[in-house]
Design a protein around this motif. Structure first.
Motif, PDB file in Angstrom:
ATOM      1  N   ALA A   1       0.818  -1.220   0.000  1.00 33.98           N
ATOM      2  CA  ALA A   1       0.000   0.000   0.000  1.00 33.98           C
ATOM      3  C   ALA A   1       0.848   1.264   0.000  1.00 33.98           C
ATOM      4  O   ALA A   1       0.428   2.296   0.516  1.00 33.98           O
ATOM      5  N   THR A   2       2.030   1.205  -0.590  1.00 32.95           N
ATOM      6  CA  THR A   2       2.904   2.385  -0.593  1.00 32.95           C
ATOM      7  C   THR A   2       2.317   3.535  -1.399  1.00 32.95           C
ATOM      8  O   THR A   2       2.694   4.692  -1.201  1.00 32.95           O
ATOM      9  N   ASP A   3       1.391   3.221  -2.325  1.00 32.90           N
ATOM     10  CA  ASP A   3       0.777   4.264  -3.143  1.00 32.90           C
ATOM     11  C   ASP A   3      -0.598   4.665  -2.623  1.00 32.90           C
ATOM     12  O   ASP A   3      -1.329   5.397  -3.304  1.00 32.90           O
ATOM     13  N   ARG A   4      -0.960   4.219  -1.443  1.00 40.77           N
ATOM     14  CA  ARG A   4      -2.286   4.489  -0.884  1.00 40.77           C
ATOM     15  C   ARG A   4      -2.153   5.146   0.480  1.00 40.77           C
ATOM     16  O   ARG A   4      -1.493   4.622   1.370  1.00 40.77           O
ATOM     17  N   ASP A   5      -2.805   6.287   0.677  1.00 39.78           N
ATOM     18  CA  ASP A   5      -2.861   6.906   1.997  1.00 39.78           C
ATOM     19  C   ASP A   5      -4.142   6.537   2.731  1.00 39.78           C
ATOM     20  O   ASP A   5      -4.254   6.760   3.936  1.00 39.78           O
ATOM     21  N   THR A   6      -5.107   5.988   2.011  1.00 37.63           N
ATOM     22  CA  THR A   6      -6.352   5.544   2.625  1.00 37.63           C
ATOM     23  C   THR A   6      -6.621   4.103   2.198  1.00 37.63           C
ATOM     24  O   THR A   6      -6.712   3.810   1.005  1.00 37.63           O
ATOM     25  N   PHE A   7      -6.693   3.215   3.176  1.00 37.69           N
ATOM     26  CA  PHE A   7      -6.992   1.810   2.915  1.00 37.69           C
ATOM     27  C   PHE A   7      -7.339   1.144   4.242  1.00 37.69           C
ATOM     28  O   PHE A   7      -7.097   1.695   5.327  1.00 37.69           O
ATOM     29  N   VAL A   8      -7.914  -0.054   4.166  1.00 38.71           N
ATOM     30  CA  VAL A   8      -8.169  -0.870   5.349  1.00 38.71           C
ATOM     31  C   VAL A   8      -7.464  -2.207   5.160  1.00 38.71           C
ATOM     32  O   VAL A   8      -7.606  -2.846   4.111  1.00 38.71           O
ATOM     33  N   LEU A   9      -6.682  -2.586   6.141  1.00 41.83           N
ATOM     34  CA  LEU A   9      -5.961  -3.857   6.103  1.00 41.83           C
ATOM     35  C   LEU A   9      -6.717  -4.907   6.893  1.00 41.83           C
ATOM     36  O   LEU A   9      -7.081  -4.675   8.050  1.00 41.83           O
ATOM     37  N   PHE A  10      -7.000  -6.038   6.278  1.00 41.39           N
ATOM     38  CA  PHE A  10      -7.549  -7.186   6.977  1.00 41.39           C
ATOM     39  C   PHE A  10      -6.387  -8.086   7.387  1.00 41.39           C
ATOM     40  O   PHE A  10      -5.652  -8.587   6.528  1.00 41.39           O
ATOM     41  N   TRP A  11      -6.204  -8.262   8.698  1.00 41.80           N
ATOM     42  CA  TRP A  11      -5.175  -9.193   9.172  1.00 41.80           C
ATOM     43  C   TRP A  11      -5.834 -10.563   9.305  1.00 41.80           C
ATOM     44  O   TRP A  11      -6.743 -10.758  10.106  1.00 41.80           O
TER      45      TRP A  11
ATOM     46  N   GLY B   1      -1.455 -10.565   6.612  1.00 47.71           N
ATOM     47  CA  GLY B   1      -1.249 -11.680   7.507  1.00 47.71           C
ATOM     48  C   GLY B   1      -0.877 -12.933   6.733  1.00 47.71           C
ATOM     49  O   GLY B   1      -0.771 -12.936   5.498  1.00 47.71           O
ATOM     50  N   GLU B   2      -0.681 -14.030   7.454  1.00 47.56           N
ATOM     51  CA  GLU B   2      -0.225 -15.267   6.812  1.00 47.56           C
ATOM     52  C   GLU B   2      -1.206 -15.783   5.763  1.00 47.56           C
ATOM     53  O   GLU B   2      -0.817 -16.280   4.709  1.00 47.56           O
ATOM     54  N   VAL B   3      -2.508 -15.658   6.053  1.00 41.86           N
ATOM     55  CA  VAL B   3      -3.515 -16.188   5.130  1.00 41.86           C
ATOM     56  C   VAL B   3      -3.625 -15.317   3.878  1.00 41.86           C
ATOM     57  O   VAL B   3      -3.672 -15.816   2.751  1.00 41.86           O
TER      58      VAL B   3
ATOM     59  N   ARG C   1       2.033  -7.923   1.067  1.00 38.69           N
ATOM     60  CA  ARG C   1       3.323  -8.452   0.609  1.00 38.69           C
ATOM     61  C   ARG C   1       4.200  -8.974   1.743  1.00 38.69           C
ATOM     62  O   ARG C   1       5.113  -9.754   1.506  1.00 38.69           O
ATOM     63  N   LEU C   2       3.931  -8.551   2.962  1.00 35.83           N
ATOM     64  CA  LEU C   2       4.874  -8.809   4.046  1.00 35.83           C
ATOM     65  C   LEU C   2       4.537 -10.030   4.882  1.00 35.83           C
ATOM     66  O   LEU C   2       5.348 -10.458   5.710  1.00 35.83           O
ATOM     67  N   GLY C   3       3.347 -10.599   4.711  1.00 37.73           N
ATOM     68  CA  GLY C   3       2.982 -11.791   5.462  1.00 37.73           C
ATOM     69  C   GLY C   3       3.056 -11.581   6.961  1.00 37.73           C
ATOM     70  O   GLY C   3       2.793 -10.490   7.488  1.00 37.73           O
ATOM     71  N   GLY C   4       3.470 -12.638   7.674  1.00 37.55           N
ATOM     72  CA  GLY C   4       3.550 -12.567   9.127  1.00 37.55           C
ATOM     73  C   GLY C   4       4.638 -11.650   9.645  1.00 37.55           C
ATOM     74  O   GLY C   4       4.645 -11.286  10.820  1.00 37.55           O
ATOM     75  N   ALA C   5       5.576 -11.239   8.781  1.00 40.98           N
ATOM     76  CA  ALA C   5       6.660 -10.349   9.199  1.00 40.98           C
ATOM     77  C   ALA C   5       6.217  -8.904   9.328  1.00 40.98           C
ATOM     78  O   ALA C   5       6.986  -8.064   9.811  1.00 40.98           O
ATOM     79  N   ALA C   6       4.981  -8.599   8.923  1.00 40.36           N
ATOM     80  CA  ALA C   6       4.542  -7.207   8.904  1.00 40.36           C
ATOM     81  C   ALA C   6       4.502  -6.581  10.288  1.00 40.36           C
ATOM     82  O   ALA C   6       4.811  -5.399  10.457  1.00 40.36           O
ATOM     83  N   VAL C   7       4.117  -7.352  11.306  1.00 40.13           N
ATOM     84  CA  VAL C   7       4.003  -6.789  12.659  1.00 40.13           C
ATOM     85  C   VAL C   7       5.371  -6.350  13.169  1.00 40.13           C
ATOM     86  O   VAL C   7       5.535  -5.235  13.680  1.00 40.13           O
ATOM     87  N   LEU C   8       6.355  -7.220  13.034  1.00 37.62           N
ATOM     88  CA  LEU C   8       7.697  -6.891  13.505  1.00 37.62           C
ATOM     89  C   LEU C   8       8.261  -5.710  12.729  1.00 37.62           C
ATOM     90  O   LEU C   8       8.909  -4.823  13.297  1.00 37.62           O
ATOM     91  N   ARG C   9       7.999  -5.676  11.426  1.00 40.84           N
ATOM     92  CA  ARG C   9       8.476  -4.560  10.611  1.00 40.84           C
ATOM     93  C   ARG C   9       7.820  -3.259  11.045  1.00 40.84           C
ATOM     94  O   ARG C   9       8.471  -2.215  11.154  1.00 40.84           O
TER      95      ARG C   9
END
Length: 396
Positions: free
Chosen positions: A202-212, A337-339, A369-377
């Motif tokens: 979502a680097t090109d989006r300032d408005t979005f909703v992420l489903f984990w 997320g992983e799923v 794109r980041l999978g389960g690593a997104a939280v730590l990042r």
């Protein structure tokens, strides 16, 4: 009213530091071009930032031309050290990095559900201290923590939440007491949204909703480039969202009658089983990879009636996405997320197709794109921002 000389210097210094962070090492001439400042002003700020220990000469440029080479200036990455933790129900992951966010050391440790509150918090704190030593880091400047549960929007504290381990809250207090660092805690799904916004899908989006989409389900709401946490810190708790097709309704104590009962890992594994897709025992719950991610990958690989399973799962996800679109109209929903990572573009396309039939609001659906690593990042980005906000405001 024009800015005072000291304010102008601080603004110029901060601009130069941000450019050095984003663009990499630069010469004084390049800084002059990018900032639009005069040559004497740039020379003055370079001297000032070197004196503050924030930048240093890291090389030379111009070897291909005649005459003396120009000095390349870069951020002094070892000026401060940072850490990030991803705290799960039964494990903790740690990364230690420098001021530019470069990973120096990382580690993961399981924590048994039988471990007491104090012992679990001590184990997690000891892991962080050990990882910092292995990285050769000095005293940590900032520590970012991602954890499940609600964060009090007023105090910034992790709230006591039914069903989550007490050692999560205790760990925050232990680190605040032990470390000279600034300790910041944030909801894990919000941090995933930060990471996908900065470095992911979502680097090109300032408005979005992420489903984990992992063992459970949650959402991170990013509007106009800012996280929205809600009045009580609960924005995005979509596991409690009432949806059709579920017996009963959610309660204040659990989300068994809500959206979680459709797209949590356990119900998705049950759905997979009805379509001839086997999920190894023990992957539906806990801190191992969610069984739902295993099922989605198996379906994409052709196991069982994979097409029908993915269509059914997409229909479930579209229900939640349609509700979010009706309220927020974000224009983009991220399956993270992983799923979500396992489903990739194929699952995202299916969800978008069904969402188009449910809602008149144009909503793009993307795979994280980041999978389960997104939280730590995301936790590391939060720690880095805190450190740079303080250090990138030199005095004088």
């Amino acid at each position: 009213m024009p800015a005072s000389p000291s304010t102008a210097r601080a603004i110029n210094d901060r601009l130069a530091l941000r450019l050095l962070q984003q663009e990499g090492p630069l010469t004084a001439t390049q800084l002059k071009t990018l900032t639009g400042l005069s040559r004497p002003t740039v020379a003055d700020l370079v001297e000032r930032l070197q004196g503050a220990g924030l930048i240093r000469v890291v090389g030379e440029a111009g070897a291909e031309r005649r005459g003396p080479n120009a000095r390349l200036y870069g951020i002094a990455a070892d000026r401060a050290h940072l850490a990030a933790l991803d705290v799960r129900t039964g494990s903790v992951a740690v990364v230690v990095a420098d001021l530019l966010g470069t990973t120096l050391a990382e580690a993961t440790m399981p924590i048994s559900g039988d471990t007491g509150t104090e012992a679990a918090a001590e184990q997690a704190a000891a892991l962080l201290e050990r990882t910092a030593r292995e990285a050769g880091a000095g005293p940590l400047h900032s520590v970012g923590i991602g954890a499940p549960g609600l964060i009090d929007p007023v105090t910034g504290d992790l709230r006591d939440t039914t069903g989550l381990p007490a050692w999560h809250r205790r760990l925050v207090r232990v680190l605040q007491q032990r470390l000279p660092a600034t300790v910041l805690v944030e909801n894990e799904t919000n941090l995933a949204a930060v990471a996908e916004h900065r470095d992911g899908a979502a680097t090109d989006r300032d408005t979005f909703v992420l489903f984990w989409l992992g063992h459970g389900v949650g959402a991170g709401v990013m509007l106009d480039g800012k996280l929205r946490r809600g009045a009580s810190g609960g924005a995005g708790e979509i596991g409690f969202l009432p949806v059709p097709g579920i017996p009963g309704t959610p309660s204040a104590l659990n989300c068994d009658g809500g959206f979680h009962a459709l797209v949590g890992s356990a119900p998705v594994c049950e759905l997979a089983a009805t379509h001839g897709i086997a999920v190894p025992p023990g992957t539906a719950e806990g801190d191992k990879e969610p069984g739902a991610a295993v099922a989605v990958r198996a379906a994409l690989a052709g196991e069982g009636d994979g097409e029908a399973f993915l269509d059914a799962l997409a229909g479930r996800l579209a229900l939640g996405a349609a509700a979010i679109a009706a309220v927020l109209d974000p224009g983009c929903v991220l399956l993270a997320g992983e799923v979500g990572h396992a489903g990739g573009d194929a699952l995202a396309a299916r969800v978008e197709e069904r969402l188009t039939l449910m809602s008149p609001l144009r909503t793009e659906v993307r795979a994280g794109r980041l999978g389960g690593a997104a939280v730590l990042r995301g936790a590391l980005l939060t720690a880095r921002e805190a450190a740079q906000d303080e250090l990138f405001t030199p005095s004088g």
